[in-house]
Design a protein around this motif. Structure first.
Motif, PDB file in Angstrom:
ATOM      1  N   UNK A  11      50.143  28.141  46.533  1.00 46.30           N
ATOM      2  CA  UNK A  11      49.569  29.495  46.526  1.00 46.30           C
ATOM      3  C   UNK A  11      49.139  29.931  45.120  1.00 46.30           C
ATOM      4  N   UNK A  14      45.619  29.212  43.773  1.00 45.48           N
ATOM      5  CA  UNK A  14      44.527  30.054  44.265  1.00 45.48           C
ATOM      6  C   UNK A  14      44.518  31.398  43.540  1.00 45.48           C
ATOM      7  N   UNK A  15      45.717  31.904  43.246  1.00 46.67           N
ATOM      8  CA  UNK A  15      45.785  33.157  42.489  1.00 46.67           C
ATOM      9  C   UNK A  15      45.169  32.922  41.108  1.00 46.67           C
ATOM     10  N   UNK A  18      41.392  32.468  41.399  1.00 50.70           N
ATOM     11  CA  UNK A  18      40.791  33.747  41.781  1.00 50.70           C
ATOM     12  C   UNK A  18      40.680  34.650  40.546  1.00 50.70           C
ATOM     13  N   UNK A  19      41.785  34.762  39.825  1.00 50.72           N
ATOM     14  CA  UNK A  19      41.804  35.595  38.615  1.00 50.72           C
ATOM     15  C   UNK A  19      40.825  35.035  37.584  1.00 50.72           C
ATOM     16  N   UNK A  22      37.092  35.843  38.781  1.00 51.50           N
ATOM     17  CA  UNK A  22      36.720  37.264  38.746  1.00 51.50           C
ATOM     18  C   UNK A  22      36.696  37.799  37.317  1.00 51.50           C
ATOM     19  N   UNK A  23      37.769  37.527  36.573  1.00 48.79           N
ATOM     20  CA  UNK A  23      37.885  38.161  35.262  1.00 48.79           C
ATOM     21  C   UNK A  23      37.042  37.474  34.187  1.00 48.79           C
TER      22      UNK A  23
ATOM     23  N   UNK B   1      43.843  45.914  39.435  1.00 47.37           N
ATOM     24  CA  UNK B   1      43.124  45.201  40.513  1.00 47.37           C
ATOM     25  C   UNK B   1      42.829  46.196  41.643  1.00 47.37           C
ATOM     26  N   UNK B   5      40.141  43.394  46.114  1.00 46.00           N
ATOM     27  CA  UNK B   5      40.723  42.164  45.546  1.00 46.00           C
ATOM     28  C   UNK B   5      42.070  41.881  46.204  1.00 46.00           C
ATOM     29  N   UNK B   9      43.239  38.640  48.432  1.00 41.21           N
ATOM     30  CA  UNK B   9      44.359  37.800  47.984  1.00 41.21           C
ATOM     31  C   UNK B   9      45.390  37.649  49.094  1.00 41.21           C
ATOM     32  N   UNK B  12      44.124  35.374  51.772  1.00 40.06           N
ATOM     33  CA  UNK B  12      44.162  34.000  51.263  1.00 40.06           C
ATOM     34  C   UNK B  12      45.565  33.413  51.395  1.00 40.06           C
ATOM     35  N   UNK B  13      46.584  34.194  51.019  1.00 41.39           N
ATOM     36  CA  UNK B  13      47.971  33.724  51.066  1.00 41.39           C
ATOM     37  C   UNK B  13      48.397  33.459  52.514  1.00 41.39           C
ATOM     38  N   UNK B  16      46.717  30.246  53.795  1.00 37.45           N
ATOM     39  CA  UNK B  16      47.286  29.020  53.217  1.00 37.45           C
ATOM     40  C   UNK B  16      48.672  28.733  53.761  1.00 37.45           C
TER      41      UNK B  16
END
Lengths: 230, 274
Positions: A11, A14-15, A18-19, A22-23, B1, B5, B9, B12-13, B16
Motif C-alpha cells: 500500500x 502507491x501512497x 501518488x504523493x 501530485x506534488x 490534502x 485526493x 487514496x 486505492x487502498x 489493493x
C-alpha cells in the motif's frame, strides 16, 4: 499474509507514488523556480569537491544499475552467466556504493562544520540526507551479506515492481526477504515520497546540455579598474 | 490534502487490499507448499507421511504447528522437536500466506485424501548419474547453462563450497550438503519440482525446472557431498577488500584528473579563445 508487510510493500508504494506525482507537478506549476539543487558551491569549494563529485558519480552509477536490472533483467542475467563477469559487476557496484558513502560522509562534515554551508541547510535537507545515508548503508549491507543482488534482483525485485506498476501488487516476493533488504526497499519508497518536498527535484531539471555544449566564458562587461578609479 | 485526493487514496487502498487477500484452494495450497516434503499415504519424504495425521496430534496443535512451526519448535515442544530430529534437522517451513483458516482447510483436505485411502505410494528408483550430468548440473547452478523456463540460476542466492573466487550468493543457504539434508535423490527431486520456501515459491511456481535439469542438479549436489570441499570463509572478506581498493583507486583518479581545478578553469579558456 503479514499485515505490516502488506502496508509497507503493498500500500505504501502507491501512497508514495501518488504523493510524488501530485506534488511534483503541483510544485512545478506553482513554484517552478524552486526546482533547483540550491548549490552552495559558492560558499565552500574545497570539501564540496570530495563530497559532491564522488557522491553523484556513485549514486548515478548505482541508480542506472537498478534501473537496468528492472527494465532488462534478462540482459543482466546473461551478463552474470559467467562468474567472473558477475564478480566484476558486483564489485563495481560495491565501489559505486562506497564512493557514494564516502561522498555522503563529506557532505555531512561540510554541512555540520562549515558555518556558511550549515546556514543554508534546511530541516528537509537533513531529513533527505539521513534517509539517503540509511539507504546507502542498507544497500551496502545487502551487497555484503545477501549477495548476489544483481542476479536475484531479476527474480525477486523485478516481478515485485512489475506487480506494483501493473496495479496487482504481489508482496510474496518481498515478505520472506532479510530485514536489511526490506529496509532498503522501504527506504526507496520513502525517498520517492519525500522527493517533491526536497531539493531532489533538481534531478528532473538536470541541465543535460552541460555535457555537450561548448564552455561558456563569463566575463565582466565593463572595465572594473576604470570604474574603481572614478 | 483536499477531500478528492483523500477519497482517491481510500479507494486505492480498498482496491489493493481486496486484491491481496485472495486465497488459493486447500488443494492448490497443498500442491505448491506441502508436497515437496510430505505425502499422504505415500511414505515418508523429508517430513512425515500425513496419512491419519490427526490421530497423532489434535487439530489445535496441528493448526498452530502449520501456522508457525518455528514458534512451536522454539517453545521446546517435545513432539515438534521429535519431528525436527527425524527430518535430518531440516526445519518445517512456514508457508507463504498461511493463516489458521487455511491450516484448517489443509487438515480437511488431508482427512479427505486419508478417507479415500491416501495417495498412491511412489515407487522410487534412484537415478544413476553420469559425469556429464554433474558437469551440466554445475553449469545450471552457476548460470552458464540457462534453465528452460527462465528460472534464475541457483548461484544468484546460493553457494556451494567448491565455487572458487568470491563464491556464490548469500541470500539463501549454502547447498553443499543439500543432497543429504533433503533425503537424497527422492526427497531432493520432489523438492526441486516445487521448492516450498517462502522466497522460492513465488519464483519457481512460475518458472519450474524440467526433469533433465532436476537430474543434472541432483548429480551436481551428490558430487558436492562426495568431494567435500572446504568452506570459503575468505570470499566475503575478499569482496569487501576489492571494494575498498577500488574506491581508493576511484578517489585517486578523481584527485589526479581535477588536481588543477582551482587554477585551471578560467586561464586556459581565455587562452583558448584568443
Amino acid at each position: 499474509m503479514d499485515n505490516f508487510d502488506l502496508l509497507l510493500y503493498g500500500i505504501y508504494p502507491y501512497i508514495a507514488m501518488f504523493v510524488f506525482l501530485i506534488f511534483t507537478i503541483n510544485r512545478y506549476m506553482g513554484k517552478g523556480y524552486s526546482y533547483s539543487s540550491l548549490s552552495s558551491q559558492f560558499l565552500e569549494n574545497r570539501i564540496h569537491f570530495w563530497a559532491l563529485v564522488p557522491f553523484h558519480f556513485g549514486i548515478i552509477f548505482i541508480f542506472v544499475g537498478h534501473l537496468t536490472a528492472f527494465l532488462i533483467p534478462s540482459t543482466i542475467l546473461a551478463w552474470n552467466s559467467d562468474l567472473t563477469r558477475l564478480y566484476i559487476l558486483e564489485v563495481s557496484a560495491f565501489i559505486g556504493g562506497l564512493a557514494t558513502l564516502v561522498g555522503m560522509f563529506f557532505i555531512f562534515v561540510r554541512r555540520i562544520f562549515n558555518a556558511k554551508a550549515n546556514m543554508v541547510t534546511s530541516t528537509m535537507d537533513w531529513v533527505i540526507l539521513t534517509l539517503i545515508l540509511l539507504q546507502v548503508i542498507a544497500g551496502l549491507g545487502t551487497a555484503v551479506f545477501h549477495s548476489w543482488g544483481s542476479s536475484w534482483f531479476a527474480a525477486v525485485a523485478t516481478p515485485y515492481l512489475l506487480s506494483i506498476f501493473s496495479f496487482s501488487p504481489n508482496i510474496d516476493f518481498i515478505t520472506p526477504l532479510p530485514w536489511i533488504v526490506k529496509l532498503h526497499i522501504f527506504g526507496a519508497w520513502s525517498i520517492i515520497l519525500l522527493f517533491p518536498f526536497s531539493r531532489l527535484v533538481h534531478v528532473l531539471v538536470m541541465p543535460n546540455p552541460y555535457l555537450w555544449r561548448k564552455p561558456q566564458l563569463v566575463r565582466w562587461y565593463w572595465n572594473r579598474k576604470k570604474r574603481f578609479i572614478q | 490534502m483536499n477531500s478528492s485526493y483523500k477519497n482517491l487514496l481510500i479507494a486505492l487502498i480498498i482496491f489493493l487490499t481486496a486484491n491481496l487477500m485472495a486465497v488459493d484452494t486447500a488443494e492448490n495450497f497443498y500442491q505448491i507448499n506441502c508436497k515437496a516434503c510430505h505425502t499422504i499415504g505415500g511414505g515418508r519424504l523429508i517430513g512425515p507421511d500425513l496419512m491419519d495425521v490427526e490421530t497423532r496430534k489434535d487439530r489445535e496443535w496441528l493448526i498452530n504447528w502449520i501456522e508457525d512451526p518455528a514458534a512451536v519448535l522454539a517453545s521446546g515442544d517435545a513432539y515438534a522437536n521429535k519431528i525436527f530430529e527425524e527430518s535430518n534437522k531440516v526445519p518445517m517451513i512456514k508457508s507463504p500466506g498461511i493463516t489458521k483458516e487455511i491450516a484448517a482447510e489443509l487438515l480437511d483436505y488431508i482427512a479427505k485424501i486419508t478417507s479415500e485411502g491416501g495417495e498412491k505410494e511412489v515407487v522410487w528408483e534412484a537415478p544413476k548419474f553420469t559425469t556429464e550430468d554433474i558437469s551440466k548440473g554445475r553449469s545450471y547452478f552457476s548460470g552458464s547453462l540457462k534453465f528452460e523456463n527462465d528460472a534464475p540460476p541457483c548461484v544468484s542466492c546460493h553457494t556451494v563450497n567448491s565455487i572458487p573466487g568470491l563464491g556464490g550468493g548469500r541470500l539463501g543457504v549454502n547447498l553443499t550438503d543439500v543432497y543429504q539434508r533433503l533425503g537424497e535423490s527422492r526427497g531432493l527431486s520432489i523438492w526441486l519440482k516445487a521448492p516450498p520456501t517462502a522466497t522460492m515459491v513465488p519464483i519457481f511456481s512460475k518458472h519450474p525446472l524440467n526433469e533433465q535439469e532436476i537430474i543434472s542438479l541432483m548429480a551436481f549436489f551428490k558430487n558436492e557431498v562426495e568431494v567435500q570441499s572446504r568452506p570459503q570463509f575468505a570470499s566475503v572478506a575478499n569482496f569487501i577488500l576489492y571494494g575498498i581498493l577500488g574506491t581508493i583507486i576511484f578517489f585517486s583518479v578523481f584527485g589526479a584528473i581535477w588536481a588543477n581545478r582551482f587554477k585551471a578553469v578560467r586561464r586556459p579558456m581565455v587562452k583558448g579563445i584568443r
